[in-house]
Structures are given as structure tokens and as C-alpha cells.
Design an enzyme around this catalytic site. Structure first.
Site, short mmCIF file in Angstrom:
data_model
loop_
_atom_site.label_atom_id
_atom_site.label_comp_id
_atom_site.label_asym_id
_atom_site.label_seq_id
_atom_site.Cartn_x
_atom_site.Cartn_y
_atom_site.Cartn_z
N ASP A 34 0.55 -1.23 -0.38
CA ASP A 34 -0.03 0.21 0.00
C ASP A 34 0.85 1.67 0.13
O ASP A 34 0.82 2.09 -0.90
CB ASP A 34 -1.32 0.11 1.48
CG ASP A 34 -1.90 0.41 1.02
OD1 ASP A 34 -2.98 1.00 -0.12
OD2 ASP A 34 -2.92 0.58 2.12
N THR A 120 -0.47 -10.60 3.21
CA THR A 120 -0.15 -12.46 3.78
C THR A 120 1.51 -11.39 4.38
O THR A 120 2.25 -12.17 4.19
CB THR A 120 0.39 -13.02 2.48
OG1 THR A 120 1.04 -11.94 1.27
CG2 THR A 120 -0.05 -13.58 1.83
N TYR A 123 -0.72 -8.07 7.22
CA TYR A 123 -1.94 -8.70 8.39
C TYR A 123 -1.68 -10.25 8.86
O TYR A 123 -2.16 -11.04 9.49
CB TYR A 123 -3.09 -8.34 7.77
CG TYR A 123 -3.66 -6.72 7.64
CD1 TYR A 123 -2.72 -6.58 8.30
CD2 TYR A 123 -4.91 -6.79 7.21
CE1 TYR A 123 -3.45 -5.03 8.21
CE2 TYR A 123 -5.23 -5.51 6.76
CZ TYR A 123 -5.07 -4.56 7.74
OH TYR A 123 -5.38 -3.27 7.57
N1 AR6 Z 1 4.59 -5.24 -4.41
C1 AR6 Z 1 4.81 -6.09 -4.51
N2 AR6 Z 1 3.68 -7.19 -3.62
C2 AR6 Z 1 4.47 -6.17 -2.19
C3 AR6 Z 1 4.96 -5.36 -2.93
C4 AR6 Z 1 5.21 -4.65 -3.82
N3 AR6 Z 1 5.83 -3.40 -3.84
N4 AR6 Z 1 5.40 -4.07 -1.41
C5 AR6 Z 1 4.99 -5.29 -0.33
N5 AR6 Z 1 4.79 -6.85 -1.59
P1 AR6 Z 1 1.47 -6.17 3.44
P2 AR6 Z 1 -1.75 -6.75 4.13
C6 AR6 Z 1 3.92 -8.51 -0.80
O1 AR6 Z 1 1.89 -5.48 4.31
O2 AR6 Z 1 -0.76 -7.99 5.27
C7 AR6 Z 1 -0.52 -1.56 5.23
O3 AR6 Z 1 -0.15 -0.54 5.78
C8 AR6 Z 1 4.20 -8.33 1.16
O4 AR6 Z 1 5.22 -9.22 0.33
O5 AR6 Z 1 1.38 -4.90 1.99
O6 AR6 Z 1 -1.91 -6.48 3.79
C9 AR6 Z 1 -2.06 -1.34 4.99
O7 AR6 Z 1 -2.41 0.45 4.57
C10 AR6 Z 1 3.48 -8.96 0.76
O8 AR6 Z 1 3.62 -10.88 0.59
O9 AR6 Z 1 -0.60 -6.16 3.57
C11 AR6 Z 1 -2.49 -2.06 5.89
O10 AR6 Z 1 -2.79 -1.90 7.54
C12 AR6 Z 1 2.06 -8.43 0.49
O11 AR6 Z 1 2.84 -7.71 -0.46
C13 AR6 Z 1 -2.21 -3.49 6.06
O12 AR6 Z 1 -0.66 -3.27 5.54
C14 AR6 Z 1 0.48 -7.53 1.15
O13 AR6 Z 1 1.42 -7.02 2.09
C15 AR6 Z 1 -2.19 -4.73 4.53
O14 AR6 Z 1 -1.63 -5.99 5.53
#
Ligand code: AR6
Length: 171
Positions: A34, A120, A123
Site C-alpha cells: 500500500d 500475507t 496482516y
Molecule cells: N509489490 C508487490 N508486492 C508487495 C510489494 C510491492 N511493491 N510490497 C510488499 N508486497 P502487506 P497486508 C507484498 O503488508 O498483509 C498496510 O499497512 C508483501 O511481501 O502490504 O494485506 C496496509 O495499509 C506481502 O506478500 O499487506 C494495511 O494496514 C503482500 O505484498 C496492511 O498493511 C501483502 O503485504 C495490510 O496488510
């Protein structure tokens, strides 16, 4: 059923009609993917997102992609479940995220969609279970979206998604 592609890389570098960000209920931006999406789209994204907040876990809404355009036209914001051990409807909520993102993308006329591994990271959703839900949900949806790119940010997640494609008979 859309064609499913598994790729390793940065979501904001994708060339697709729409990308999904793994948001929180405020739609103001946060950490992880995000943060990358908001940084690339510019501050207008938080303004457009917050006007649609709060967003319930399992749901999705779209905004323009602002500075990610014209390469990417829409950002679809979804809120995944926080993993609390599996007894709090986390699996249903995660599947709902993928379904709603595809519904929103279809309604926008998007033909290609890139989705990160929702829930993943921060969260805490177990990556293997999340990969199974991602593949099974996307392949079961009737949609005019033609290509869904599941974007992994690390090789482990990429391999889990690839294994699920094979296990679920998607070549
Ligand atoms: N491109 C693709 N995947 C990514 C990138 C990127 N640039 N950066 C991280 N990931 P997360 P959540 C992967 O934590 O668990 C935020 O603060 C990462 O390795 O981004 O749904 C939001 O505002 C992981 O596999 O999302 C919410 O508060 C995946 O993206 C909260 O985090 C999801 O990790 C949401 O947590």
C-alpha cells in the site's frame, strides 16, 4: 475464467489496466504494498480513497490511478482480513477480497488486473493458505477480465502460487 499469470516483482511496475492494493479500512495508505502504491500514485490517491472510507474487510472499491497513469488506469483498494488463527472467517474474507476485486475490475471494463498477495504481510495470513485461496477464487469467477497477474514480492510466495496453479490444474 481469466488466464492466471504468476510473476515476481514490484506491483507498481506492472502494465495492466488496474492494480489492487492491500489497504486498511481508512484507504489513506499504510505500509507494505500500500505504501508503494500510494508513493507511486501520488497524494491524490489518499484523498480519493479516504472519500470512500471506511471500507470493510472483504470488500473493494476503485479510484483513479493518478500518477501511475496512463500505464495503469485504476487502483482497486481492498481490505484483507487480519490473521487471528483461522477461526474468525479469515478464509471467507480473503476469498471475498479476490471476488470483489474482480467484480470491481469487470465493472470498470478492465481487461488486465494485477493483484499482490493480500493479507500475507502486515496482516499475517499464512502464505501457503493465502496462495491456495487466491488461485481457487480467481479461477472460479465468471468475469470479462482476461488476465489476472498474481504478483509475488519474494520467491517463496512466487513458488507457492506456482505450486497452487499446478495443483489446481491451471497451466
Ligand atoms: N509489490 C508487490 N508486492 C508487495 C510489494 C510491492 N511493491 N510490497 C510488499 N508486497 P502487506 P497486508 C507484498 O503488508 O498483509 C498496510 O499497512 C508483501 O511481501 O502490504 O494485506 C496496509 O495499509 C506481502 O506478500 O499487506 C494495511 O494496514 C503482500 O505484498 C496492511 O498493511 C501483502 O503485504 C495490510 O496488510
Amino acid at each position: 475464467m481469466p488466464v492466471i499469470e504468476v510473476v515476481l516483482g514490484d506491483l507498481v511496475e506492472e502494465r495492466v489496466d488496474a492494480i489492487v492494493t492491500a489497504a486498511n479500512e481508512s484507504l489513506l495508505g499504510g505500509g507494505g504494498v500500500d505504501r508503494a502504491v500510494h508513493a507511486a500514485a501520488g497524494p491524490e490517491l489518499a484523498g480519493a480513497g479516504s472519500a470512500l472510507a471506511p471500507l470493510d474487510p472483504g470488500d473493494a472499491v476503485a479510484t483513479p490511478a493518478f500518477r501511475l497513469g496512463p500505464r495503469i488506469r485504476h487502483v482497486i483498494h481492498t481490505v484483507g482480513p487480519v490473521w487471528e488463527g483461522g477461526g474468525y472467517d479469515e478464509a471467507e474474507l480473503l476469498a471475498s477480497c479476490y471476488r470483489r476485486c474482480l467484480e470491481v475490475a469487470d465493472a470498470l471494463g478492465a481487461r488486465s488486473l494485477a493483484i499482490p498477495a493480500i493479507s500475507t504481510g502486515v496482516y499475517g495470513y499464512p502464505a501457503a493458505d493465502a496462495a491456495r485461496i487466491a488461485v481457487s477464487t480467481v479461477r472460479s469467477v465468471r468475469t470479462r477480465v482476461e488476465v489476472v497477474r498474481l504478483v509475488a514480492f519474494d520467491e517463496g510466495s512466487r513458488d507457492l502460487l506456482r505450486s497452487e496453479l499446478a495443483a489446481q490444474g491451471v497451466s
